[in-house]
Design a protein around this motif. Sequence first.
Motif, PDB file in Angstrom:
ATOM      1  N   ASP A 261      19.758  14.041  99.428  1.00 37.82           N
ATOM      2  CA  ASP A 261      20.459  14.334 100.690  1.00 37.82           C
ATOM      3  C   ASP A 261      20.348  15.818 101.035  1.00 37.82           C
ATOM      4  N   GLU A 262      20.496  16.669 100.022  1.00 37.32           N
ATOM      5  CA  GLU A 262      20.404  18.113 100.274  1.00 37.32           C
ATOM      6  C   GLU A 262      19.003  18.502 100.727  1.00 37.32           C
ATOM      7  N   ILE A 263      17.971  17.898 100.102  1.00 39.34           N
ATOM      8  CA  ILE A 263      16.587  18.234 100.469  1.00 39.34           C
ATOM      9  C   ILE A 263      16.289  17.772 101.886  1.00 39.34           C
ATOM     10  N   ARG A 264      16.781  16.577 102.246  1.00 39.95           N
ATOM     11  CA  ARG A 264      16.555  16.115 103.622  1.00 39.95           C
ATOM     12  C   ARG A 264      17.226  17.052 104.624  1.00 39.95           C
ATOM     13  N   SER A 265      18.417  17.557 104.266  1.00 40.21           N
ATOM     14  CA  SER A 265      19.106  18.500 105.156  1.00 40.21           C
ATOM     15  C   SER A 265      18.316  19.804 105.292  1.00 40.21           C
ATOM     16  N   LEU A 266      17.777  20.286 104.154  1.00 41.04           N
ATOM     17  CA  LEU A 266      16.988  21.523 104.193  1.00 41.04           C
ATOM     18  C   LEU A 266      15.696  21.326 104.972  1.00 41.04           C
ATOM     19  N   THR A 274       7.552  19.035 102.330  1.00 39.27           N
ATOM     20  CA  THR A 274       7.478  17.576 102.162  1.00 39.27           C
ATOM     21  C   THR A 274       7.225  17.212 100.708  1.00 39.27           C
ATOM     22  N   ALA A 275       6.478  18.062 100.005  1.00 40.86           N
ATOM     23  CA  ALA A 275       6.182  17.775  98.591  1.00 40.86           C
ATOM     24  C   ALA A 275       7.466  17.699  97.774  1.00 40.86           C
ATOM     25  N   ARG A 276       8.400  18.563  98.073  1.00 43.59           N
ATOM     26  CA  ARG A 276       9.677  18.522  97.346  1.00 43.59           C
ATOM     27  C   ARG A 276      10.418  17.226  97.632  1.00 43.59           C
ATOM     28  N   GLU A 277      10.324  16.761  98.890  1.00 40.90           N
ATOM     29  CA  GLU A 277      10.981  15.502  99.251  1.00 40.90           C
ATOM     30  C   GLU A 277      10.347  14.328  98.498  1.00 40.90           C
ATOM     31  N   PHE A 278       8.984  14.340  98.420  1.00 40.79           N
ATOM     32  CA  PHE A 278       8.293  13.275  97.684  1.00 40.79           C
ATOM     33  C   PHE A 278       8.665  13.294  96.200  1.00 40.79           C
ATOM     34  N   SER A 279       8.815  14.479  95.641  1.00 39.46           N
ATOM     35  CA  SER A 279       9.153  14.605  94.213  1.00 39.46           C
ATOM     36  C   SER A 279      10.516  14.003  93.906  1.00 39.46           C
ATOM     37  N   ILE A 280      11.491  14.296  94.752  1.00 39.77           N
ATOM     38  CA  ILE A 280      12.832  13.750  94.492  1.00 39.77           C
ATOM     39  C   ILE A 280      12.867  12.246  94.728  1.00 39.77           C
ATOM     40  N   ALA A 281      12.038  11.748  95.679  1.00 35.95           N
ATOM     41  CA  ALA A 281      11.967  10.297  95.916  1.00 35.95           C
ATOM     42  C   ALA A 281      11.358   9.587  94.707  1.00 35.95           C
ATOM     43  N   ALA A 282      10.338  10.218  94.091  1.00 36.30           N
ATOM     44  CA  ALA A 282       9.723   9.626  92.898  1.00 36.30           C
ATOM     45  C   ALA A 282      10.716   9.583  91.746  1.00 36.30           C
ATOM     46  N   ALA A 283      11.522  10.642  91.613  1.00 37.87           N
ATOM     47  CA  ALA A 283      12.531  10.658  90.546  1.00 37.87           C
ATOM     48  C   ALA A 283      13.553   9.550  90.758  1.00 37.87           C
TER      49      ALA A 283
END
Length: 425
Positions: A261-266, A274-283
């Motif tokens: 949620d925090e990454i989507r807000s950022l 986007t890479a950070r968003e993909f990383s947290i989705a994979a986790a």
Amino acid sequence: MLLATLLGLTAARPATAEDAPAYQLGPMDRLRIAVSEWSSAGGEIRTRLTGEFTVDSAGILSVPMLGSMPAAGRSIAELSAAISDRMQERAGLIKPPVTAIEIVQYRPFYILGFVERPGEYPFRPGMTALQAVAVAGGIFRAPNTAHLRLDRDAVAARGEAELQHARLDELLVRQARVQAELEDRRIVEMPQALAGRADDPVPGRLLHQEQTALLARRDALEALIREQQELRKLAQDEEASLRDQLKAQEQRLSVVEREADEIRSLKARGLTTTAREFSIAAAAAEVEARRRALFTEILRAGQSIVRAEQAVRQLRTDRRLQLLREAEALRSQIEDATKRGQMAEQLRDEAESTAQMLGATLAAQQRAPTYLVIRQKQAPMLASEATPLLPGDILQVISQPAPQRPWRSAMLPGKAAEDGLTRSD
């Protein structure tokens, strides 16, 4: 002539039930052997070996998979332990299996002398000298008078009555043991029909045998139940551990979702990639997959618990059904033994009363026969009608006229003491 024949006997009195040694296996004994163990993988009792086998003339028992092993001179318990140990060694088992041995056919006994049909006869447990004479047709009598024929019939009927009484005693005590097992009691109570025979050692010995059988059967069942309970405990511990892991994964998933949620807000403000968003989705996907795997493992552990509980219930149900079948069979056998015993007593009473009327004087002059038991590796011994026989025994029945003088006590000086004999009546 009789005293000369009996010289050298080791017994100075007729043998009794207390003199009978514990039964040991020997050549010609036929055994039914069943070796089984509990299979944890299949959740069932697995039979490793079953069949009937005969001890050969050398005292050796040959069993498939196990080879040859000495049996002569061993008790049932000793041979069972030896077979269990041999099977554990040959099959590579963790625990020794349970071995059950039943004597299907004892080696025969032999009767010689003054009986109607001397020869070889099948042995029955608890057989006495009098019962053996009854099996051989009774005491030999010249068939020239009705009195002698009736006397022979009376002896045969008396022996048959004793056989049925002995059988009835055994069945009544066995019925008490089965009833104790059905009521889940550890103590076998003496049947009321036998409780008044304080001077008779037979009911006590039968009760001891059935008490031993009850405890052995109970211990065997409890061992199988404990094994299932241990499996259930292991499955319960595994389930608890898996639930702890699942709780940890759920906490981790909660953290990952907050971070997502925090990454989507950022990202909405252009402060992350986007890479950070993909990383947290994979986790998050990895945590969810682990949660699903833990759910599956928890279900499997629960199934193991249910199977163990079902196995315990099945063991108890099977044992109860077996006991109910045994109880029903015993009721039928007791009824049969009672009727046969009553019929034998009636025939005995009729033969004895008729013989008494026909030849009271002759019967008073006749003397009871002398019994000798010849047992392997032992000297011949004097016996009485109540002397118990063992498989392989030779019973010699000696008929004799009244002696010229009575035998004297072995404790007094005289010829009888020198002969080592005492009067048996």
